[in-house]
Design a protein around this motif. Structure first.
Motif, PDB file in Angstrom:
ATOM      1  N   LYS A 193      14.664  -8.450 -31.106  1.00 15.18           N
ATOM      2  CA  LYS A 193      15.134  -8.608 -29.737  1.00 15.18           C
ATOM      3  C   LYS A 193      14.090  -8.012 -28.796  1.00 15.18           C
ATOM      4  O   LYS A 193      13.466  -7.004 -29.127  1.00 15.18           O
ATOM      5  CB  LYS A 193      16.486  -7.924 -29.547  1.00 15.18           C
ATOM      6  N   TYR A 194      13.928  -8.607 -27.627  1.00 14.50           N
ATOM      7  CA  TYR A 194      12.879  -8.115 -26.742  1.00 14.50           C
ATOM      8  C   TYR A 194      13.229  -8.332 -25.276  1.00 14.50           C
ATOM      9  O   TYR A 194      14.066  -9.169 -24.911  1.00 14.50           O
ATOM     10  CB  TYR A 194      11.551  -8.808 -27.048  1.00 14.50           C
ATOM     11  N   SER A 195      12.565  -7.524 -24.444  1.00 13.36           N
ATOM     12  CA  SER A 195      12.607  -7.700 -22.991  1.00 13.36           C
ATOM     13  C   SER A 195      11.183  -7.615 -22.477  1.00 13.36           C
ATOM     14  O   SER A 195      10.405  -6.758 -22.921  1.00 13.36           O
ATOM     15  CB  SER A 195      13.459  -6.615 -22.323  1.00 13.36           C
TER      16      SER A 195
ATOM     17  N   VAL B  86      12.771  -7.394 -14.786  1.00 12.00           N
ATOM     18  CA  VAL B  86      12.832  -8.051 -16.091  1.00 12.00           C
ATOM     19  C   VAL B  86      12.442  -9.516 -15.912  1.00 12.00           C
ATOM     20  O   VAL B  86      13.116 -10.268 -15.204  1.00 12.00           O
ATOM     21  CB  VAL B  86      14.249  -7.958 -16.696  1.00 12.00           C
TER      22      VAL B  86
ATOM     23  N   ARG C 241      14.262 -12.059 -21.338  1.00 14.12           N
ATOM     24  CA  ARG C 241      14.901 -11.420 -22.485  1.00 14.12           C
ATOM     25  C   ARG C 241      15.041 -12.463 -23.585  1.00 14.12           C
ATOM     26  O   ARG C 241      15.274 -13.640 -23.295  1.00 14.12           O
ATOM     27  CB  ARG C 241      16.286 -10.874 -22.130  1.00 14.12           C
TER      28      ARG C 241
ATOM     29  N   ARG D  24      15.510 -13.210 -28.220  1.00  9.12           N
ATOM     30  CA  ARG D  24      15.755 -12.711 -29.566  1.00  9.12           C
ATOM     31  C   ARG D  24      15.379 -13.764 -30.591  1.00  9.12           C
ATOM     32  O   ARG D  24      15.446 -14.970 -30.333  1.00  9.12           O
ATOM     33  CB  ARG D  24      17.220 -12.298 -29.731  1.00  9.12           C
TER      34      ARG D  24
ATOM     35  N   GLU E  91      15.754   0.272 -22.688  1.00  8.44           N
ATOM     36  CA  GLU E  91      14.530  -0.528 -22.705  1.00  8.44           C
ATOM     37  C   GLU E  91      13.624  -0.186 -21.530  1.00  8.44           C
ATOM     38  O   GLU E  91      12.398  -0.152 -21.669  1.00  8.44           O
ATOM     39  CB  GLU E  91      14.882  -2.010 -22.702  1.00  8.44           C
TER      40      GLU E  91
END
Length: 397
Positions: A14-16, A25, A28, A30, A382
């Motif tokens: 998972k990432y941002s 942001v 986002r 995954r 995050e």
């Protein structure tokens, strides 16, 4: 500067993606089922959500797939992958290391040294970091350790009653975890109340839970110890437990030490006590329909929280603020009510209406008569990792 913050599971990524000029942001996403024939890959950029399914053999391929989606000419938000200045990881524990570190072979070896204490956390991070370091050598990797925020815990709250040399030689001390979450709460509540001298008890309650006593922005006590198996019980992990019962269980169950530890780490906690689920929502539903084991599990969780809450009120000499965060802390109205019940003599009074209305949003939930403020504050681990990653990368310049 754009920073990718990664949250790794054994088969997920998972990432941002943050633009740190304004901490916004950008995306986002995954990647799931890594290592299986087909892996679902999802990215959300603004209002647009893109989903594809492709083979993803390991975490390095997952990052490449992520970057491919982020740089897609039609749906992406980056002109080129080189815009990503670094990848930050919410790392957990390494022998002899804490704070924010560049990922090196020495660091990965130090993490591996404590893999037996962190079997669900360290191995997937080590494997993924090694893959990324080898295959994406131009992108700096930064590990922001959960223990970093707790480096200010005084010795009286740090050491176990074991031979002192174990602390230095084997890293057996009360490290404390969920550091990014507790750090965010400390910083956010200070801004909300425009004070930097607050006594705060941060209650990070979710699938994994911990409490932290914070004085003037610094951690002074934390409920987790050397490993993430300690403190409050968790969704499927035991929490505090008598170590002398391990050999007893080995004899009674006819299992090896490793098998018993696996049971304590995967089949215990909320799941083991309730017999229903590791998800509190399912357990509370079962309790409401008369399931006694489910009700017991809820009561034990609340009792654990109140035990540490009481200890930290003593440690801090009272609290200016108690903050609820994490999936349970932010959304479970009933748990907040149970935790704060009958504490009026301590100056802690919940506003039942405000509590009912605070559902996953930032809100004060204390009554006017309460000497201690009560707040719900959604955490942002995050963002903390992104800030720490930027700081480490700038040190290299």
């Amino acid at each position: 500067m754009k920073v990718l913050v990664a949250n790794l599971g054994s088969t997920s990524f998972k990432y941002s993606l943050y633009d740190m000029t304004d901490e916004s942001v950008l995306a986002r996403g995954r990647v799931e089922r890594i290592g299986e024939p087909v892996s679902p890959c999802t990215v959300q950029i603004g209002e647009r959500k893109t989903e594809i399914s492709v083979p993803v053999s390991d975490h390095a391929v997952a990052v490449r797939q992520c970057l491919a989606q982020l740089t897609d000419p039609e749906t992406g938000c980056l002109a080129d992958a080189s815009e990503v200045a670094a990848i930050g990881f919410k790392a957990v524990l390494a022998a002899g290391y804490t704070g924010v570190q560049l990922v090196t072979n020495d660091l990965l070896n130090a993490m591996d040294e404590l893999s037996d204490a962190m079997p669900a956390h360290n191995p997937p991070y080590i494997r993924a970091m090694r893959q990324l370091a080898e295959r994406l050598p131009d992108i700096p990797l930064v590990a922001a350790f959960e223990t970093g925020f707790h480096g200010t815990i005084p010795a009286r709250n740090r050491y176990y009653g074991v031979p002192l040399e174990w602390a230095d030689q084997y890293s057996i001390v009360r490290w404390g975890f969920h550091g990014a979450s507790h750090r965010y709460i400390a910083e956010r509540i200070a801004r909300l109340l425009v004070r930097d001298d607050l006594r705060v008890i941060s209650c990070h309650l979710g699938g994994s839970s911990s409490l932290c006593a914070i004085n003037a922005g610094k951690s002074v006590a934390a409920s987790m110890g050397t490993s993430a198996q300690t403190g409050l019980f968790h969704n499927n992990r035991v929490g505090d437990f008598d170590p002398f019962m391990v050999p007893h269980l080995m004899r009674k169950l006819g299992k090896s030490q490793e098998e018993v530890l696996t049971l304590l780490a995967t089949k215990s906690g909320m799941f083991g006590l309730s017999g229903v689920s590791g998800d509190l929502r399912d357990v509370m539903d079962a309790a409401d329909t008369g399931n006694d084991r489910a009700k017991l599990a809820v009561d034990v969780l609340v009792g654990d929280i109140r035990k540490y809450l009481g200890a930290y009120l003593v440690e801090l000499g009272g609290a200016d603020v108690i903050v609820f965060t994490g999936g349970i802390g932010e959304f479970q109205v009933k748990i907040r009510e149970m935790v704060t019940a009958n504490l009026e003599q301590l100056g802690i009074v919940l506003d039942l209406t405000a509590n009912e209305q605070a559902h996953g949003m930032e809100a004060a939930i204390h009554a006017q008569s309460s000497r201690t403020q009560l707040w719900v504050v959604p955490t942002n681990e995050e963002l903390i990792v992104a800030r720490q990653t930027v700081g480490k990368v700038k040190e290299r310049l």
